[in-house]
Design an enzyme around this catalytic site. Sequence first.
Site, PDB file in Angstrom:
ATOM      1  N   HIS A 111      -7.044  -3.225  10.412  1.00  0.00           N
ATOM      2  CA  HIS A 111      -7.025  -3.268   9.074  1.00  0.00           C
ATOM      3  C   HIS A 111      -5.781  -4.030   8.585  1.00  0.00           C
ATOM      4  O   HIS A 111      -5.019  -4.310   9.355  1.00  0.00           O
ATOM      5  CB  HIS A 111      -7.089  -1.724   8.717  1.00  0.00           C
ATOM      6  CG  HIS A 111      -5.524  -1.073   8.924  1.00  0.00           C
ATOM      7  ND1 HIS A 111      -5.705   0.313   9.255  1.00  0.00           N
ATOM      8  CD2 HIS A 111      -4.430  -1.463   9.194  1.00  0.00           C
ATOM      9  CE1 HIS A 111      -4.371   0.636   9.585  1.00  0.00           C
ATOM     10  NE2 HIS A 111      -3.665  -0.287   9.682  1.00  0.00           N
ATOM     11  N   GLU A 168      -9.545  -0.659   5.398  1.00  0.00           N
ATOM     12  CA  GLU A 168     -10.223  -0.368   6.893  1.00  0.00           C
ATOM     13  C   GLU A 168     -11.352  -1.273   7.341  1.00  0.00           C
ATOM     14  O   GLU A 168     -12.002  -1.596   6.219  1.00  0.00           O
ATOM     15  CB  GLU A 168     -10.399   1.023   7.028  1.00  0.00           C
ATOM     16  CG  GLU A 168      -9.340   2.047   6.855  1.00  0.00           C
ATOM     17  CD  GLU A 168      -8.327   2.259   7.767  1.00  0.00           C
ATOM     18  OE1 GLU A 168      -8.393   1.387   8.668  1.00  0.00           O
ATOM     19  OE2 GLU A 168      -7.494   2.919   7.705  1.00  0.00           O
ATOM     20  N   ASP A 180       0.951  -1.171  -0.004  1.00  0.00           N
ATOM     21  CA  ASP A 180       0.013  -0.055   0.029  1.00  0.00           C
ATOM     22  C   ASP A 180       1.008   1.134  -0.127  1.00  0.00           C
ATOM     23  O   ASP A 180       2.092   1.224   0.296  1.00  0.00           O
ATOM     24  CB  ASP A 180      -1.088  -0.123   1.373  1.00  0.00           C
ATOM     25  CG  ASP A 180      -0.213   0.008   2.418  1.00  0.00           C
ATOM     26  OD1 ASP A 180       0.924  -0.044   2.555  1.00  0.00           O
ATOM     27  OD2 ASP A 180      -0.960  -0.231   3.599  1.00  0.00           O
ATOM     28  N   ASN A 186      -7.136  -1.557  14.659  1.00  0.00           N
ATOM     29  CA  ASN A 186      -8.625  -1.514  14.334  1.00  0.00           C
ATOM     30  C   ASN A 186      -8.995  -2.844  13.413  1.00  0.00           C
ATOM     31  O   ASN A 186      -9.995  -2.814  12.885  1.00  0.00           O
ATOM     32  CB  ASN A 186      -9.095  -0.309  13.626  1.00  0.00           C
ATOM     33  CG  ASN A 186      -8.338   0.305  12.253  1.00  0.00           C
ATOM     34  OD1 ASN A 186      -7.637  -0.657  11.697  1.00  0.00           O
ATOM     35  ND2 ASN A 186      -8.891   1.050  11.554  1.00  0.00           N
TER      36      ASN A 186
HETATM   37  P1  PGA Z   1       2.502  -0.978  12.468  1.00  0.00           P
HETATM   38  O1  PGA Z   1       1.395  -0.475  11.556  1.00  0.00           O
HETATM   39  O2  PGA Z   1       3.247  -2.184  11.909  1.00  0.00           O
HETATM   40  O3  PGA Z   1       3.460   0.221  12.390  1.00  0.00           O
HETATM   41  O4  PGA Z   1       2.111  -1.165  13.714  1.00  0.00           O
HETATM   42  C1  PGA Z   1       0.708  -1.740  11.336  1.00  0.00           C
HETATM   43  C2  PGA Z   1      -0.316  -1.150  10.412  1.00  0.00           C
HETATM   44  O5  PGA Z   1      -1.291  -0.242  10.970  1.00  0.00           O
HETATM   45  O6  PGA Z   1      -0.998  -1.807   9.473  1.00  0.00           O
END
Ligand code: PGA
Length: 237
Positions: free
Chosen positions: A135, A140, A67, A133
């Site tokens: 995602h 999302e 992404d 959350n």
């Molecule tokens: P993080 O992010 O690895 O920095 O915890 C993960 C995400 O939000 O997809």
Amino acid sequence: MRLVRVGGADAWAQWVAEHVIAHLQQQPALKLCLPTGLTPVPVYARLVQAVRAGRVSFAQAAVVLLDEFGGVAPADPGRCDQMLRRFLLDQVDLRPSAFHRLDLSGDIDAACRAHEAAVGEGCDLALLGVGTNGHIGMNEPGTAADSLTRRVDLAPETTAASARYFSHDELPTWGVTMGIGTIRRSREVLVLATGAGKAAIVRRIVEGPITPDVPATLLADHPASMLVVDEDAAAQL
Ligand code: PGA
């Protein structure tokens, strides 16, 4: 989805790195979907060490970025492509042309179509972080299980969480992400979670129903999916 609990942070990172190394050794032309975020950083450090030690090579591999944030300058160190380059790609022997990033400077729909074409019939192995959350990528809560690469609005908590990647206050509110359907075409999927901050969402993924409200659960019935957690992320199981 198989649950894999692997000790503390070091053992966890070693386990994930060795899993990727084994795939690359068996299939040098591996097509990998790779995420950014902080979770995979210690895994990437171990992959760099393994390449330097001559244990493994990315020379025949391909990497497709999971992404990308929208509205962020091309050279911003908080961009997903910049982070992946810094932590992994600039330090291994991947051919530059084998890195499929998301160029959001022009026609977004064309960029999405190009990314779907790069994924083709599916990546061989997808590494994925998970947000608090639930995602996956920037899919999302509310995402459809058959979604493809597309422009998305970020949840407010995702925009807020992105502050740890950027050195300025102009945080992204949208991005482009592989869809859950795009990810589900992968031969194998590894959802990665570490640290106490992920313990609550790990419990919802493992113990809750399959629901678009927790997008990571939409991978639960993938035939080769694993949720790989360290002891802190497993604390509420
Ligand atoms: P993080 O992010 O690895 O920095 O915890 C993960 C995400 O939000 O997809």
